[in-house]
Design a protein around this motif. Structure first.
Motif, PDB file in Angstrom:
ATOM      1  N   GLY A  17       0.814  -1.221   0.000  1.00  0.00           N
ATOM      2  CA  GLY A  17       0.000   0.000   0.000  1.00  0.00           C
ATOM      3  C   GLY A  17       0.839   1.258   0.000  1.00  0.00           C
ATOM      4  N   VAL A  18       1.902   1.266   0.781  1.00  0.00           N
ATOM      5  CA  VAL A  18       2.801   2.425   0.816  1.00  0.00           C
ATOM      6  C   VAL A  18       3.451   2.634  -0.548  1.00  0.00           C
ATOM      7  CG1 VAL A  18       5.004   3.247   1.775  1.00  0.00           C
ATOM      8  CG2 VAL A  18       3.230   2.383   3.301  1.00  0.00           C
ATOM      9  N   GLY A  19       3.889   1.551  -1.173  1.00  0.00           N
ATOM     10  CA  GLY A  19       4.491   1.662  -2.503  1.00  0.00           C
ATOM     11  C   GLY A  19       3.523   2.233  -3.514  1.00  0.00           C
ATOM     12  N   SER A  20       2.287   1.777  -3.478  1.00  0.00           N
ATOM     13  CA  SER A  20       1.282   2.303  -4.403  1.00  0.00           C
ATOM     14  C   SER A  20       1.000   3.776  -4.134  1.00  0.00           C
ATOM     15  CB  SER A  20      -0.014   1.494  -4.307  1.00  0.00           C
ATOM     16  OG  SER A  20       0.135   0.279  -4.988  1.00  0.00           O
ATOM     17  N   ALA A  21       0.935   4.141  -2.868  1.00  0.00           N
ATOM     18  CA  ALA A  21       0.702   5.551  -2.535  1.00  0.00           C
ATOM     19  C   ALA A  21       1.839   6.434  -3.041  1.00  0.00           C
ATOM     20  CB  ALA A  21       0.534   5.716  -1.027  1.00  0.00           C
ATOM     21  N   ILE A  22       3.071   5.973  -2.867  1.00  0.00           N
ATOM     22  CA  ILE A  22       4.225   6.748  -3.351  1.00  0.00           C
ATOM     23  C   ILE A  22       4.241   6.784  -4.871  1.00  0.00           C
ATOM     24  CG2 ILE A  22       6.750   6.824  -3.468  1.00  0.00           C
ATOM     25  CD1 ILE A  22       6.736   5.634  -0.591  1.00  0.00           C
ATOM     26  N   GLY A  23       4.044   5.626  -5.505  1.00  0.00           N
ATOM     27  CA  GLY A  23       4.076   5.557  -6.972  1.00  0.00           C
ATOM     28  C   GLY A  23       3.011   6.411  -7.635  1.00  0.00           C
ATOM     29  N   THR A  24       1.802   6.367  -7.083  1.00  0.00           N
ATOM     30  CA  THR A  24       0.731   7.170  -7.692  1.00  0.00           C
ATOM     31  C   THR A  24       0.960   8.660  -7.478  1.00  0.00           C
ATOM     32  OG1 THR A  24      -0.671   6.859  -5.744  1.00  0.00           O
ATOM     33  CG2 THR A  24      -1.033   5.377  -7.603  1.00  0.00           C
TER      34      THR A  24
END
Length: 141
Positions: free
Chosen positions: A19-26
């Motif tokens: 979830g953290v990776g997706s938040a950063i990537g988006t």
């Protein structure tokens, strides 16, 4: 008791890191999209599509979380910890790098280059590793 703690920690890390990776990537791609709107607002739908792509790794982490929820962590906690950290880290790094690829594509589109298709292909490459991590977690079960 230690196995139980490790199992649940792995489960939490699987969900949280993805979830953290997706938040950063988006947000990496979204920041590029905000800047690109100032240069060429007519391509906003392309920016939005590319900005959303890194969100998929969070979904992979959530799916793995759902699949492993309810397992017997007391018996194999260390294994579940390893699975969780592996899936979580792979999804996190994949989403961040995918966000960077998408951000570059967004900038290229705003400058008038026809790179939407190529960017989506390049963005699929880091996602492949998140899918492999998810499949590995499924196969271990």
């Amino acid at each position: 008791m230690l196995n139980l703690v490790l199992g649940y920690l792995g489960l939490g890390l699987m969900l949280a890191l993805a979830g953290v990776g997706s938040a950063i990537g988006t947000t990496i791609a979204g920041n590029a999209a905000e800047g690109a709107l100032k240069k060429n607002a007519e391509k906003s739908s392309s920016y939005m599509i590319l900005s959303a792509i890194p969100a998929s790794q969070g979904l992979y982490g959530f799916l793995a979380f759902i699949l492993w929820l309810g397992k017997d962590f007391a018996a194999d906690g260390l294994m579940y910890f390893g699975i969780g950290i592996s899936v979580g880290l792979t999804c996190m790094i994949s989403a961040i790098r995918q966000g960077q690829v998408c951000a570059n594509g967004i900038i290229g589109i705003s400058q008038g280059h026809n790179v939407m298709t190529n960017t989506m292909i390049y963005a699929a490459l880091p996602e492949f590793y998140a899918i492999l991590a998810l499949l590995g977690a499924i196969l271990i079960g």
